[in-house]
Write an enzyme that holds these catalytic residues in place. Structure first.
Site, short mmCIF file in Angstrom:
data_model
loop_
_atom_site.label_atom_id
_atom_site.label_comp_id
_atom_site.label_asym_id
_atom_site.label_seq_id
_atom_site.Cartn_x
_atom_site.Cartn_y
_atom_site.Cartn_z
N GLU A 102 -7.15 2.43 -7.38
CA GLU A 102 -7.96 2.10 -6.21
C GLU A 102 -9.42 1.96 -6.61
O GLU A 102 -9.86 2.48 -7.66
CB GLU A 102 -7.81 3.21 -5.15
N TRP A 121 -5.28 12.66 3.16
CA TRP A 121 -6.60 12.14 3.50
C TRP A 121 -6.52 10.95 4.44
O TRP A 121 -7.35 10.80 5.32
CB TRP A 121 -7.36 11.74 2.23
N ARG A 163 0.15 9.01 -5.56
CA ARG A 163 0.58 8.50 -4.26
C ARG A 163 1.24 7.13 -4.39
O ARG A 163 2.13 6.79 -3.60
CB ARG A 163 -0.59 8.46 -3.29
N ARG A 175 0.86 -1.18 0.00
CA ARG A 175 0.00 0.00 0.00
C ARG A 175 0.90 1.23 0.00
O ARG A 175 1.88 1.30 0.74
CB ARG A 175 -0.89 0.00 1.25
N HIS A 176 0.59 2.20 -0.83
CA HIS A 176 1.38 3.42 -0.95
C HIS A 176 1.55 4.10 0.42
O HIS A 176 0.88 3.77 1.40
CB HIS A 176 0.68 4.40 -1.90
N GLY A 177 2.44 5.08 0.46
CA GLY A 177 2.68 5.83 1.68
C GLY A 177 1.47 6.66 2.11
O GLY A 177 0.53 6.87 1.35
N GLU A 178 1.52 7.10 3.34
CA GLU A 178 0.42 7.88 3.92
C GLU A 178 0.15 9.15 3.12
O GLU A 178 1.07 9.81 2.65
CB GLU A 178 0.76 8.26 5.36
N GLY A 203 -10.24 7.18 -3.01
CA GLY A 203 -10.33 6.22 -4.10
C GLY A 203 -9.58 6.72 -5.31
O GLY A 203 -8.36 6.62 -5.40
#
Length: 208
Positions: free
Chosen positions: A82, A14, A58, A8-11, A22
């Site tokens: 997403e 949002w 992202r 999962r991509h970085g923070e 999304g």
């Protein structure tokens, strides 16, 4: 046999506020960029053969340092977008509860057949992501592939690949941490889960 490391991509801004992100292209936070740098340090010694990502910035910006670290050109595939959250896009759960409480309750009960109003059917998302994986596996029959995408997409993909009922994706995989490693192996048309939500540290020894 192809190994996939799903990340999962970085923070993002949002996600720091627990908003549903999304298809909206929201930027990484400073912490998200640090997570991308940590992933790059892991990737430098992970013996990767390819790196793929979602088109959203992202994901691309999380994958780029890893690609630089191991001298690979990152590749982008629209099937790794997403899931589209429709009317829930950009909202927190509390905000959705105020705007459409009944639809939110239905989503929490069955997030697949009663997905968020106006959003993408999660089954369709799982199928497009699985098709992408299958294409990569054919191209990389003995590969070790880093794939940077998104929380809900990866969770429905895991259910699809592992034969878990799709409606259980929120229960079986309640959270994927930003920048963490989830590894699967596809061999002979079957998928095995090797690790879940592992910190991006030194690679584990190869499994045989």
């Amino acid at each position: 046999m192809t190994d996939f490391i799903l990340v999962r991509h970085g923070e993002t801004v949002w996600h720091a506020e627990n908003r549903y992100a999304g298809r909206t292209d929201v930027p990484l936070t400073d912490r998200g960029r640090e997570q991308a740098a940590t992933l790059a340090r892991w990737a430098a010694t992970a013996q990767l053969t390819a790196i793929w990502s979602s088109p959203l910035s992202r994901a691309r910006l999380t994958a780029a340092p890893a690609a630089d670290a191991c001298g690979l050109a990152p590749r982008v595939d629209e099937r790794l977008y997403e899931v589209d959250f429709g009317e829930g896009e950009g909202l927190t759960r509390d905000e959705m509860g105020r705007r459409f409480p009944q639809r939110l309750a239905e989503f929490l009960d069955d997030p697949v057949e009663r997905h968020l109003p106006g959003g993408e059917h999660p089954r369709r998302a799982a199928e497009r992501a699985a098709a992408c994986l299958a294409d990569i596996a054919r191209e990389q029959p003995a590969g070790r592939v880093l794939l940077v995408a998104h929380s809900t997409l990866v969770r429905v993909l895991l259910c699809h690949q592992l034969g878990i009922p799709l409606a259980d994706y929120r229960r079986v995989f309640p959270q994927l941490h930003n920048g963490a490693l989830t590894e699967i192996r596809i061999e002979g048309g079957h998928t095995a889960l090797l690790r879940l939500n592992a910190p991006a540290m030194a690679p584990a020894p190869a499994l045989h």
